[in-house]
Scaffold this motif. Structure first.
Motif, PDB file in Angstrom:
ATOM      1  N   PHE A 135       0.820  -1.202   0.000  1.00 39.42           N
ATOM      2  CA  PHE A 135       0.000   0.000   0.000  1.00 39.42           C
ATOM      3  C   PHE A 135       0.862   1.263   0.000  1.00 39.42           C
ATOM      4  N   GLN A 136       2.005   1.224   0.666  1.00 39.66           N
ATOM      5  CA  GLN A 136       2.909   2.371   0.632  1.00 39.66           C
ATOM      6  C   GLN A 136       3.478   2.559  -0.781  1.00 39.66           C
ATOM      7  N   ALA A 137       3.805   1.463  -1.442  1.00 37.51           N
ATOM      8  CA  ALA A 137       4.301   1.546  -2.817  1.00 37.51           C
ATOM      9  C   ALA A 137       3.225   2.081  -3.753  1.00 37.51           C
ATOM     10  N   LEU A 138       1.978   1.620  -3.560  1.00 39.34           N
ATOM     11  CA  LEU A 138       0.863   2.102  -4.376  1.00 39.34           C
ATOM     12  C   LEU A 138       0.613   3.587  -4.118  1.00 39.34           C
ATOM     13  N   SER A 139       0.658   3.996  -2.855  1.00 37.86           N
ATOM     14  CA  SER A 139       0.434   5.402  -2.508  1.00 37.86           C
ATOM     15  C   SER A 139       1.503   6.295  -3.123  1.00 37.86           C
ATOM     16  N   GLU A 181      11.906  13.964  -9.299  1.00 43.66           N
ATOM     17  CA  GLU A 181      13.282  13.598  -9.667  1.00 43.66           C
ATOM     18  C   GLU A 181      13.620  12.184  -9.211  1.00 43.66           C
ATOM     19  N   HIS A 182      12.996  11.758  -8.138  1.00 37.10           N
ATOM     20  CA  HIS A 182      13.258  10.427  -7.590  1.00 37.10           C
ATOM     21  C   HIS A 182      12.179   9.442  -8.035  1.00 37.10           C
ATOM     22  N   GLY A 183      12.408   8.153  -7.766  1.00 36.87           N
ATOM     23  CA  GLY A 183      11.458   7.120  -8.151  1.00 36.87           C
ATOM     24  C   GLY A 183      10.433   6.841  -7.064  1.00 36.87           C
ATOM     25  N   ASN A 184       9.586   5.855  -7.342  1.00 35.22           N
ATOM     26  CA  ASN A 184       8.538   5.488  -6.385  1.00 35.22           C
ATOM     27  C   ASN A 184       9.113   4.977  -5.067  1.00 35.22           C
ATOM     28  N   GLY A 185      10.274   4.302  -5.141  1.00 36.30           N
ATOM     29  CA  GLY A 185      10.885   3.762  -3.930  1.00 36.30           C
ATOM     30  C   GLY A 185      11.246   4.864  -2.948  1.00 36.30           C
ATOM     31  N   TRP A 186      11.801   5.954  -3.463  1.00 33.11           N
ATOM     32  CA  TRP A 186      12.186   7.090  -2.612  1.00 33.11           C
ATOM     33  C   TRP A 186      10.952   7.702  -1.956  1.00 33.11           C
ATOM     34  N   ALA A 187       9.900   7.886  -2.750  1.00 32.57           N
ATOM     35  CA  ALA A 187       8.652   8.460  -2.222  1.00 32.57           C
ATOM     36  C   ALA A 187       8.016   7.513  -1.209  1.00 32.57           C
ATOM     37  N   ALA A 188       8.050   6.210  -1.508  1.00 34.87           N
ATOM     38  CA  ALA A 188       7.470   5.228  -0.595  1.00 34.87           C
ATOM     39  C   ALA A 188       8.218   5.200   0.731  1.00 34.87           C
ATOM     40  N   MET A 189       9.529   5.405   0.695  1.00 33.47           N
ATOM     41  CA  MET A 189      10.304   5.420   1.942  1.00 33.47           C
ATOM     42  C   MET A 189       9.939   6.626   2.799  1.00 33.47           C
ATOM     43  N   LEU A 228       6.989   7.857   3.012  1.00 34.89           N
ATOM     44  CA  LEU A 228       5.727   7.456   3.638  1.00 34.89           C
ATOM     45  C   LEU A 228       5.965   6.413   4.724  1.00 34.89           C
ATOM     46  N   HIS A 229       6.859   5.483   4.440  1.00 37.51           N
ATOM     47  CA  HIS A 229       7.190   4.431   5.409  1.00 37.51           C
ATOM     48  C   HIS A 229       7.732   5.041   6.703  1.00 37.51           C
ATOM     49  N   GLU A 230       8.623   6.016   6.579  1.00 36.16           N
ATOM     50  CA  GLU A 230       9.204   6.663   7.759  1.00 36.16           C
ATOM     51  C   GLU A 230       8.152   7.448   8.534  1.00 36.16           C
ATOM     52  N   ALA A 231       7.224   8.095   7.817  1.00 28.72           N
ATOM     53  CA  ALA A 231       6.158   8.853   8.486  1.00 28.72           C
ATOM     54  C   ALA A 231       5.283   7.922   9.327  1.00 28.72           C
ATOM     55  N   VAL A 232       4.985   6.747   8.782  1.00 28.87           N
ATOM     56  CA  VAL A 232       4.186   5.755   9.506  1.00 28.87           C
ATOM     57  C   VAL A 232       4.969   5.212  10.697  1.00 28.87           C
ATOM     58  N   LYS A 233       6.242   4.923  10.482  1.00 26.48           N
ATOM     59  CA  LYS A 233       7.100   4.351  11.525  1.00 26.48           C
ATOM     60  C   LYS A 233       7.226   5.283  12.726  1.00 26.48           C
TER      61      LYS A 233
END
Length: 481
Positions: free
Chosen positions: A286-290, A348-356, A358-363
């Motif tokens: 879901f983080q990757a999709l977001s 400028e960055h990919g989905n992985g960077w954006a997903a991270m 979001l991941h950190e915000a949740v963490k």
């Protein structure tokens, strides 16, 4: 069917439904927590399910009427458990010393939930096959434009059952002050469970031998900060409601459903974790999709690189508290977390960077942070103003694919589709549902201005991950043949 030619929804009947039984607990004032009070300016939660219409039989030549009568009985029993939904919002105020508090009164004999029976001359396919969600769906819900503070004069719950020519839509308009998405779907499940039980038993709700119990009774006792465990009426820093009430005006929006298969989401997750070079899969599907949604919508908006943008999540705090709250806690226990950057950096960055991000915000959303925000609110109570909250450069991921939407069985079999009403829609609002086409699939309801939606539909990266609309519709219809 052309949208302009769709017949209007017509109301057949309307009545008030009261709890089947009244307990001593339900006669007490239902006090609101800081989470609850924050939602006065929010519109009601509006979600519903579309079912195939039951077929006539020699034993029951009018099964739709039978179903609607059973729903009224089921709602009465459900309100015995979820009694705050049958209450009325009350303001208590005084000048000396200054006091302004709002609570739910469930003791008045005149209160109750509202039940509407409506009909419209369209078919199920008129809802499912158009690219955009037809505007007629908004008429499947009551209290258009109402905000939660209107619960002083409007019902806190309205169930509207709309007959289509070949199907039935069961929709609820549910005060957000009384509960979040978790609470909403727990109630909807209980409502469905009782209806199915009544159908199987073949009894009237008035039968004293009928088992009115439900599998997951709600916990209605309010949760306050540690040290203030007992519910109490919070004194708000206002003298009248005009000091904090704001009515948000919805812009012109297109609303479209996008379906993502489990396979598509698995690829997004794997790629996001690969881009972040994580040794262990940290980023969820879901983080990757977001992240994909956030970057794609941002591209579609064509904002300058230095514009701030964020992706907000509605996050359930129940299990993040220590000790955790039960998932059956009835009320609001939800907050938003947000990943923030600039448009330039995001693209400028990919989905992985954006997903991270979001991941950190949740963490970082820990028990300590939740309690700190609660204590901060108690020192300086505030009500959300929806205008600033709906940032047109950001994306808000609402609801959750974890909600067992299609597990709500009223005795008509599994629902064909889930849809929402007109409430709380704004530029960049994305509502997520569990998909119908297998475990792990997700359906997103995206709201954007027409020009931004057209740009999103032309975004190759986004549309490559989406299941084609026609194929998805064919798959759904095949499931129910």
């Amino acid at each position: 069917m052309n949208q302009e030619t769709i017949t209007a929804v017509r109301q057949i009947s309307k009545c008030s439904i009261k709890p089947h039984k009244v307990s001593e607990e339900s006669k007490q004032p239902h006090y609101l927590t800081p989470w609850d009070l924050s939602f006065f300016n929010a519109q009601y939660i509006q979600k519903g399910l579309l079912f195939r219409k039951p077929l006539p039989s020699p034993e029951d030549p009018n099964p739709t009427i039978t179903f609607i009568d059973r729903l009224k009985q089921s709602l009465s029993i459900a309100l015995t458990h979820y009694y705050p939904l049958a209450g009325l919002m009350v303001t208590k105020k005084q000048d000396n010393p200054p006091f302004y508090g709002i609570y739910i009164d469930c003791s008045n004999d005149s209160v109750g939930a509202e039940f509407i029976h409506a009909a419209v001359d369209i078919n199920m396919l008129d809802i499912l096959t158009p690219i955009d969600v037809p505007r007629i769906v908004q008429s499947f819900f009551a209290l258009e434009g109402a905000i939660c503070h209107d619960g002083h004069t409007e019902p806190l719950l309205v169930v509207q059952v709309t007959e289509l020519l070949d199907s039935i839509f069961v929709g609820c308009t549910f005060s957000h002050v009384l509960g979040d998405g978790t609470s909403y779907w727990k109630f909807f499940h209980a409502f469905a469970e009782i209806s199915k039980k009544l159908r199987k038993a073949g009894k009237e709700a008035g039968d004293r031998h009928f088992d009115c119990s439900i599998s997951c009774p709600p916990i209605t006792k309010r949760w306050f900060t540690e040290g203030n465990g007992d519910p109490f009426l919070i004194n708000l820093p206002f003298s009248q409601h005009t000091e904090f009430i704001e009515r948000y005006k919805q812009p012109l929006l297109r609303e479209r459903m996008f379906h993502f298969t489990a396979e598509s989401l698995a690829k997004l997750k794997a790629k996001a974790n690969e881009e972040c070079a994580t040794k262990h899969a940290q980023i969820s599907s879901f983080q990757a999709l977001s992240a994909l949604v956030w970057r794609s919508i941002t591209r579609a908006r064509h904002f300058p690189p230095d514009r701030k943008t964020g992706c907000k999540f509605a996050i359930n705090d129940r299990l993040r508290l220590n000790p955790p709250l039960s998932e059956n806690y009835f009320g609001n226990c939800v907050q938003t977390v947000c990943g923030i950057t600039t448009v330039g950096e995001l693209l400028e960055h990919g989905n992985g960077w954006a997903a991270m991000l979001l991941h950190e915000a949740v963490k970082e959303h820990t028990d300590e942070k939740i309690r700190g925000l609660r204590e901060e609110w108690m020192k300086k109570p505030r009500i959300y103003q929806m205008g600033p909250f709906f940032d047109p450069a950001s994306v808000m991921m609402g609801s959750s694919p974890r909600f067992d939407v299609y597990g709500c069985d009223f005795g008509l079999g599994m629902a064909v589709a889930a849809r929402s009403g007109f409430a709380n829609k704004f530029d960049g609002k994305v509502t997520s549902y569990r998909g119908l086409t297998g475990i792990g699939s997700v359906m997103l309801e995206v709201c954007l201005p027409p020009e931004s939606m057209s740009a999103l539909e032309s975004d190759e990266e986004f549309m490559d991950a989406v299941s084609p609309h026609e194929i998805h519709c064919q798959h759904i219809l095949h499931m129910f043949d």
